[in-house]
Write a protein that holds these residues in place. Sequence first.
Motif, PDB file in Angstrom:
ATOM      1  N   ASN A  41       0.835  -1.197   0.000  1.00  0.00           N
ATOM      2  CA  ASN A  41       0.000   0.000   0.000  1.00  0.00           C
ATOM      3  C   ASN A  41       0.871   1.249   0.000  1.00  0.00           C
ATOM      4  O   ASN A  41       2.050   1.212   0.356  1.00  0.00           O
ATOM      5  N   ARG A  89      -8.710  -1.380  -2.293  1.00  0.00           N
ATOM      6  CA  ARG A  89      -8.063  -1.425  -0.979  1.00  0.00           C
ATOM      7  C   ARG A  89      -8.912  -2.051   0.104  1.00  0.00           C
ATOM      8  O   ARG A  89      -8.419  -2.831   0.896  1.00  0.00           O
ATOM      9  N   ASP A 114      -9.043  -7.064  -0.343  1.00  0.00           N
ATOM     10  CA  ASP A 114      -7.895  -6.834   0.512  1.00  0.00           C
ATOM     11  C   ASP A 114      -7.411  -8.158   1.100  1.00  0.00           C
ATOM     12  O   ASP A 114      -7.754  -8.522   2.211  1.00  0.00           O
TER      13      ASP A 114
END
Length: 162
Positions: free
Chosen positions: A67, A115, A119
Amino acid sequence: MEIDEKPFHSENSFHLAGIIPIAGQPLEYNMDWPDCMMPIAPDYTMIEASVYECAMAGCETIWLICNDDMAPLVRHRIGDYVEDPVWASRKFEKKPRLVRTQIPIFYVPIHPKDRDRRDCIAWSVIHGALSALKVSSKISKWLIPGKYYVSFPYGIFPIEEI
């Protein structure tokens, strides 16, 4: 872009791309640093062991899927390249600095729309392989990965077994 046909790869040569998925569901250690930065030895973290595993496996490029918030910390610790351990351990070369090769490390972020929906570690592997294929095919047809090696930083074993 046609992904299925690769007429320029021979059967004996291929480009091995290493994929290290560190984006995904966090572990429940509740530490101040990312879970992949957990130390396993003095001055040695889990992500460093995973990068070294990819280098020992013969990967020509390493793709870290992380990320945006943890990428600067991981990049500060790992760097932009790692030296190939095969060439770094040769002692009888006349000029050992000239023959050492570097394996580039690329940092790939997860798309913001994925996200909190997709995930997990498995999605990070798929996203990393697809990103490696797309970016490499835009640079040169000779850089398109023929095979992928996935190294999970949350599992440690003797790297010499590879």
